[in-house]
Write a protein that holds these residues in place. Structure first.
Motif, PDB file in Angstrom:
ATOM      1  N   SER A 167       9.787  56.388  14.913  1.00 59.57           N
ATOM      2  CA  SER A 167       8.741  55.400  14.648  1.00 59.57           C
ATOM      3  C   SER A 167       8.748  54.923  13.198  1.00 59.57           C
ATOM      4  CB  SER A 167       7.371  55.974  14.999  1.00 59.57           C
ATOM      5  OG  SER A 167       7.133  57.170  14.266  1.00 59.57           O
ATOM      6  N   ASN A 168       9.137  55.808  12.264  1.00 54.92           N
ATOM      7  CA  ASN A 168       9.150  55.422  10.859  1.00 54.92           C
ATOM      8  C   ASN A 168      10.220  54.372  10.591  1.00 54.92           C
ATOM      9  OD1 ASN A 168       8.291  55.838   8.024  1.00 54.92           O
ATOM     10  ND2 ASN A 168      10.381  56.622   7.773  1.00 54.92           N
ATOM     11  N   ASP A 169      11.431  54.575  11.123  1.00 51.48           N
ATOM     12  CA  ASP A 169      12.502  53.605  10.925  1.00 51.48           C
ATOM     13  C   ASP A 169      12.200  52.291  11.645  1.00 51.48           C
ATOM     14  OD1 ASP A 169      14.072  55.064   9.211  1.00 51.48           O
ATOM     15  OD2 ASP A 169      15.296  55.963  10.782  1.00 51.48           O
ATOM     16  N   GLN A 170      11.572  52.367  12.815  1.00 51.26           N
ATOM     17  CA  GLN A 170      11.172  51.146  13.505  1.00 51.26           C
ATOM     18  C   GLN A 170      10.182  50.351  12.670  1.00 51.26           C
ATOM     19  OE1 GLN A 170       9.648  52.297  17.337  1.00 51.26           O
ATOM     20  NE2 GLN A 170      11.676  52.381  18.284  1.00 51.26           N
ATOM     21  N   ARG A 171       9.212  51.049  12.097  1.00 51.63           N
ATOM     22  CA  ARG A 171       8.199  50.384  11.290  1.00 51.63           C
ATOM     23  C   ARG A 171       8.804  49.735  10.050  1.00 51.63           C
ATOM     24  NH1 ARG A 171       5.862  54.376   9.696  1.00 51.63           N
ATOM     25  NH2 ARG A 171       6.232  54.309   7.441  1.00 51.63           N
ATOM     26  N   LEU A 172       9.724  50.454   9.387  1.00 53.23           N
ATOM     27  CA  LEU A 172      10.352  49.916   8.195  1.00 53.23           C
ATOM     28  C   LEU A 172      11.213  48.699   8.512  1.00 53.23           C
ATOM     29  CD1 LEU A 172      11.370  53.232   6.389  1.00 53.23           C
ATOM     30  CD2 LEU A 172       9.532  51.668   5.756  1.00 53.23           C
TER      31      LEU A 172
END
Length: 231
Positions: A167-172
């Motif tokens: 989810s963190n990489d998707q958000r970034l």
């Protein structure tokens, strides 16, 4: 009836007659082929072998000699072990063209069951817990290169990789793209940068997506190198 047969010893590959004066396969070229032989092991990639063989045989041109004839002549020298035995068992004079040889070779050493397994690996791809964005991207591309006939569309490849990210990489990614990463990728990058990408082999077709990926350190940004999805 007990006499040894005198027929049936012809090779499976039929090399067209070459009408060229002083035609000779150079030892350097032959050595290059022999030094990278395909044995038919489960871990070997027949697609990679064909790509390497094409690259090697394209380094030398012979006047008035079709390149496919040179390939048909040299290919048996690129095989060893189980692969050489396979070719010997093919019916005499049953392989007439280079395309026919490649098709039979791939079908033998890359059966449908292997394709199904690799397609499933691509579909179920997930970023590992301790895997960075770049490491996940490289591993995903390795799967695609390992099965170049996977049949997945460009959109499906991008969507699969995006959904596999944490989810963190998707958000970034979404933040760096200004909201919706995939709209920008598909409408802009896929159209504007696709032809600018560097193709690593004749069989590969890249999709390029340039996005700014926000690093974990807020003060710095890095440009993701041209992201290539290979099919």
């Amino acid at each position: 009836m007990l006499e040894a047969p005198t027929e049936g010893y012809e090779d499976a590959i039929v090399v067209p007659e070459i009408n060229a004066n002083n035609f000779e396969i150079k030892h350097d070229l032959l050595n290059l082929v022999i030094n990278k032989q395909f044995f038919g092991h489960d871990k070997e990639d027949p697609h990679a072998h064909i790509r390497y063989f094409n690259k090697i045989t394209s380094t030398m041109k012979f006047p008035n000699v079709p390149s496919t004839s040179v390939k048909l002549m040299l290919f048996p020298f690129s095989l060893e072990g189980a692969a050489r035995i396979w070719l010997k068992k093919e019916p005499p004079r049953s392989i007439l063209t280079w395309d026919d040889l490649v098709s039979k070779f791939i079908n033998k050493f890359f059966p449908p069951s292997k394709t199904t397994n690799l397609r499933n690996e691509i579909t179920r791809f997930q970023q590992k817990f301790d895997e960075t964005f770049y490491e996940a991207w490289d591993r995903f591309n390795d799967l695609l290169r390992g099965c170049p006939h996977h049949g997945f569309s460009e959109l499906h490849q991008l969507d699969t990789f995006y959904n596999a990210l944490n989810s963190n990489d998707q958000r970034l990614l979404n933040s760096a793209a200004g909201g919706n990463c995939w709209i920008k990728c598909l409408e802009n990058d896929l159209k504007n940068h696709r032809e600018k990408s560097k193709v690593l082999s004749n069989e590969a077709r890249p999709i390029v997506s340039k996005v700014k990926y926000e690093a974990l350190y807020p003060s710095s940004f890095i440009d993701v190198a041209e992201l290539k999805v290979w099919d």
